[in-house]
Design a protein around this motif. Structure first.
Motif, PDB file in Angstrom:
ATOM      1  N   ARG A 160      48.154 -49.544 -32.972  1.00 39.14           N
ATOM      2  CA  ARG A 160      47.920 -48.390 -33.852  1.00 39.14           C
ATOM      3  C   ARG A 160      46.688 -48.623 -34.727  1.00 39.14           C
ATOM      4  NH1 ARG A 160      51.941 -46.926 -31.258  1.00 39.14           N
ATOM      5  NH2 ARG A 160      50.190 -46.950 -29.825  1.00 39.14           N
ATOM      6  N   ALA A 161      46.548 -49.839 -35.257  1.00 42.25           N
ATOM      7  CA  ALA A 161      45.387 -50.136 -36.106  1.00 42.25           C
ATOM      8  C   ALA A 161      44.093 -50.016 -35.306  1.00 42.25           C
ATOM      9  CB  ALA A 161      45.519 -51.532 -36.711  1.00 42.25           C
ATOM     10  N   ALA A 162      44.148 -50.458 -34.039  1.00 44.13           N
ATOM     11  CA  ALA A 162      42.952 -50.363 -33.192  1.00 44.13           C
ATOM     12  C   ALA A 162      42.601 -48.903 -32.923  1.00 44.13           C
ATOM     13  CB  ALA A 162      43.183 -51.104 -31.883  1.00 44.13           C
ATOM     14  N   GLU A 163      43.613 -48.091 -32.627  1.00 43.11           N
ATOM     15  CA  GLU A 163      43.361 -46.668 -32.360  1.00 43.11           C
ATOM     16  C   GLU A 163      42.792 -45.969 -33.590  1.00 43.11           C
ATOM     17  OE1 GLU A 163      47.187 -46.652 -29.341  1.00 43.11           O
ATOM     18  OE2 GLU A 163      47.312 -45.740 -31.332  1.00 43.11           O
ATOM     19  N   ILE A 164      43.392 -46.232 -34.741  1.00 47.90           N
ATOM     20  CA  ILE A 164      42.912 -45.600 -35.976  1.00 47.90           C
ATOM     21  C   ILE A 164      41.509 -46.086 -36.317  1.00 47.90           C
ATOM     22  CG2 ILE A 164      43.325 -45.424 -38.458  1.00 47.90           C
ATOM     23  CD1 ILE A 164      46.343 -45.574 -37.825  1.00 47.90           C
ATOM     24  N   SER A 165      41.272 -47.402 -36.166  1.00 48.61           N
ATOM     25  CA  SER A 165      39.952 -47.960 -36.480  1.00 48.61           C
ATOM     26  C   SER A 165      38.881 -47.402 -35.550  1.00 48.61           C
ATOM     27  CB  SER A 165      39.994 -49.490 -36.384  1.00 48.61           C
ATOM     28  OG  SER A 165      40.922 -50.026 -37.300  1.00 48.61           O
ATOM     29  N   LEU A 166      39.240 -47.214 -34.285  1.00 46.05           N
ATOM     30  CA  LEU A 166      38.288 -46.625 -33.333  1.00 46.05           C
ATOM     31  C   LEU A 166      37.905 -45.214 -33.775  1.00 46.05           C
ATOM     32  CD1 LEU A 166      36.770 -46.668 -30.625  1.00 46.05           C
ATOM     33  CD2 LEU A 166      38.866 -45.804 -29.532  1.00 46.05           C
ATOM     34  N   GLY A 167      38.905 -44.425 -34.162  1.00 42.33           N
ATOM     35  CA  GLY A 167      38.611 -43.070 -34.631  1.00 42.33           C
ATOM     36  C   GLY A 167      37.744 -43.074 -35.876  1.00 42.33           C
TER      37      GLY A 167
END
Length: 681
Positions: free
Chosen positions: A156-163
């Motif tokens: 989740r942190a990776a997905e949010i950080s990517l966005g």
């Protein structure tokens, strides 16, 4: 010759051109937001991330019409996401197989984050919000599989950080920003307006005009307080200024100090006989820099803006020193001299901000330790309670119903209440708009997913459809009247659409997820409506009362607060005043600031000259009790102490300044007698 009918006014070329020019910024923002979302989704699909919609949603949230706001929001969203992810792993470790304990911990964590976000301001407050509802986002997947919480937190942190990264990159390469110019223009206008007001005050206007000056001064106080978010945006657009933020804050403090000094001058002149007041005012006016309306010296031929500002800074610095060092045998003259010096010194701090924004190398560095102060503990406590109640109720619904989409429901309850609870009186329209926007975008997402997307293949077609939806939504969301509905509609479109690498067209699954998201948004809005925030009148009354209580604490316990901390505390409360607060409340708080600072100066001067500190203690005791008559009597005693010690040798700057302090305390308390004599409940 045939008559030609005139074109309707709304179809004339110039009107069409003006309409296009006016709409261009909003359309560009819509394009940037859609581009950031599309890039985030493309990379999430390419990297085979579990839940690409969080990448797209984060890109949409980060996008702001102002570049500086986008950059700062992105940075603080990243910080909040990391803190929330770590907290989720830690909470799961404490309650590995205890769903009720975990949900209770989630509610407590989100309440604590809401408390912190209400205490902080601007984008640091946003980081606290993210730390709260990031736990809910991760929990929506991990609550059913606590043994995989670390992997899910990283995902989740990776997905949010990517966005976040995609949104920030798109905004930074397509918008050069203008916040530094806006801040410089706002500061310059305030400097000119404050200077003009002081000049008009000293020129001796009629009673009616003096009341108008009071109204102008109080309006300027609100304008200075409103600079705070613009400073954050400027820091976001100018990373080189980030380590000079103390200079920016000092400039805002300087404007507050200049307004406080202007207030003292006004009170002092009004306390004198008209002829004497006019004489003193004109004497001060003669020695001010030329053209007080703008306080601009003549620009040297060929000088740049930065050189002009530096010259102005030096001119005012010299003038302020001259006023400070001038002899003032009469206390009333000394009071005027020192307060005019304070005006110039305060405005010079603001000029230093203009220099920093024009040519940072020429700005004078100011090192100050930032002080995080809680203006009033009640609003953050109430907001924390509202968040805890909302999440407790949502968790109870989930536990009792075992709803498969319950974790998603809890997530969007958390997002709604954490985002909206700090908005206080502005939350009512936002609450209704949030619910309406969620319903609108759910219907729109259903149409796109089941009527449009099945007929198109490939990411190019998908991105084009996303653009057709997000560009108009985002562009129209910049209109203040539509923002409460269309901002949540824009942000919630991607999670409702639920794009994945292999898109599922399961109507039942979509309806379940959409119902959870809408129920979360509407349910959170209902809780906030049922549990309203602290009313604006109550917040104003408490801020004004707490300032008076602190003044009395300073009087009871000398050394309780340092001058710098006292200033910071009062200015923080002025900034925290509700938008519709009576401007007189801010003026009263400036009066309390003045009395507190002068009491500190009097005690220090008495100690330096070896005078009787017991006499100062009697004045402080009278101030702490709010006994106005006793305060004036004790001030007379202080004057006699000084006269007995120095006789007629009162022409030194230090002694005349001491006598002026007595007068300033007395005049301020007389002018705000209802405030200083109030009973604190």
């Amino acid at each position: 010759m045939a008559d030609t009918a005139a074109a309707p006014s709304h179809l004339r070329p110039e009107r069409i051109r003006d309409a296009v020019v006016a709409a261009a910024p909003a359309l560009l923002f819509g394009l940037r937001l859609a581009l950031g979302v599309s890039l985030a989704l493309y990379l999430a699909f390419f990297l085979q991330l579990d839940n690409p919609s969080w990448a797209g949603t984060s890109a949409a949230i980060v996008a702001q019409p102002v570049l500086g706001a986008s950059m700062r929001k992105g940075v603080f969203r990243l910080v909040g996401t990391i803190i929330g992810a770590i907290a989720t792993v830690a909470l799961t470790a404490v309650f590995p197989q205890d769903r009720v304990g975990f949900l209770l911990g989630l509610a407590l964590w989100c309440a604590a984050c809401s408390f912190v976000s209400t205490v902080l301001r601007n984008f640091s407050a946003y980081a606290a919000m993210l730390a709260g509802y990031t736990m809910a986002i991760i929990a929506s997947s991990s609550i059913a599989a606590p043994d995989q919480v670390f992997t899910l937190a990283v995902a989740r942190a990776a997905e949010i950080s990517l966005g976040i990264a995609c949104g920030m990159v798109v905004m930074s390469v397509t918008d050069f920003g203008h916040s530094p110019r806006r801040l410089a223009a706002s500061v310059s206008a305030l400097v000119a307006d404050i200077g003009a007001g002081v000049g008009d005050q000293l020129r001796g206007l009629s009673h009616l005009d003096r009341r108008d000056l009071q109204t102008r001064r109080r309006a300027l106080l609100k304008r200075v307080a409103a600079l705070d978010p613009l400073i954050d945006q400027t820091i976001g657009e100018s990373p080189g200024i980030s380590d000079r933020r103390s200079t920016l804050r000092a400039g805002i403090t300087g404007l507050f100090l200049a307004l406080s000094a202007w207030r003292t001058i006004s009170v002092h002149i009004d306390s004198l006989e008209p002829v004497e007041g006019q004489r003193q005012a004109h004497a001060l006016l003669k020695h001010l820099p030329p053209d007080l309306g703008t306080l601009l010296p003549q620009r040297a031929e060929g000088a740049t803006d930065a050189e002009d500002l530096v010259q102005r800074f030096k001119t005012w610095e010299s003038a302020a020193a001259t006023f400070r060092d001038a002899d003032g045998a009469v206390s009333t003259s000394r009071l005027g001299l020192d307060r005019i010096a304070s005006v110039l010194e305060g405005l010079n701090r603001a000029v230093n901000v203009e220099i920093l924004l024009t040519d940072s190398r020429r700005a004078r560095p100011i090192n100050a330790v930032p002080q995080r102060l809680i203006s009033d503990v009640l609003p953050p406590l109430v907001n924390a309670l509202r968040v805890f109640a909302a999440l407790s109720a949502a968790s109870m619904v989930y536990v009792l119903t075992s709803w498969s989409a319950g974790p998603t429901f809890i997530t969007f309850v958390a997002v709604t209440v954490i985002l909206l609870s700090p908005q206080n009186e502005q939350a009512s329209s936002a609450i209704i708009g949030f619910a309406a926007g969620s319903v609108l975008t759910a219907a729109l997402a259903a149409v796109i997913k089941f009527a449009v997307l099945p007929n198109h293949e490939g990411y190019g077609s998908f991105a084009a459809i996303i653009f057709l939806v997000l560009v108009p939504l985002a562009a129209l969301s910049t209109r203040p009247a539509l923002a409460p509905v269309l901002i949540p509609a824009t942000v919630n479109f991607i999670p409702l659409l639920g794009p994945t690498n292999l898109i599922s067209y399961d109507m039942q699954s979509f309806a379940n997820s959409a119902l959870a998201i809408m129920a979360g948004c509407i349910g959170g809005a209902v809780v906030l409506q049922v549990m309203p925030p602290v009313p604006p009148a109550t917040r104003t009354r408490r801020l004004v009362g707490l300032t008076l209580a602190d003044l009395r604490a300073i009087a009871r316990h000398p050394g309780h607060l340092s001058p710098d901390r006292w200033r910071s505390r009062v200015f923080a409360r002025i900034v925290a005043l509700p938008a519709d607060a009576d401007p007189a409340d801010g003026s009263s708080m400036l009066g309390a600031l003045t009395v507190g600072l002068q009491l500190m100066d009097v005690r220090e001067t008495f100690a330096r000259f070896g005078l009787d500190l017991a006499a100062v203690g009697e004045v402080e005791a009278a101030v702490s009790k709010g006994d106005l008559a006793d305060i004036q009597s004790r001030l007379d005693t202080l004057r006699r102490v000084v006269a007995d010690r120095f006789g007629d040798a009162n022409d030194s700057v230090a002694i005349s300044r001491l006598l002026a302090a007595f007068r300033e305390i007395g005049e301020t308390i007389t002018n705000y007698r209802d405030y200083f004599g109030a009973v604190i409940r």
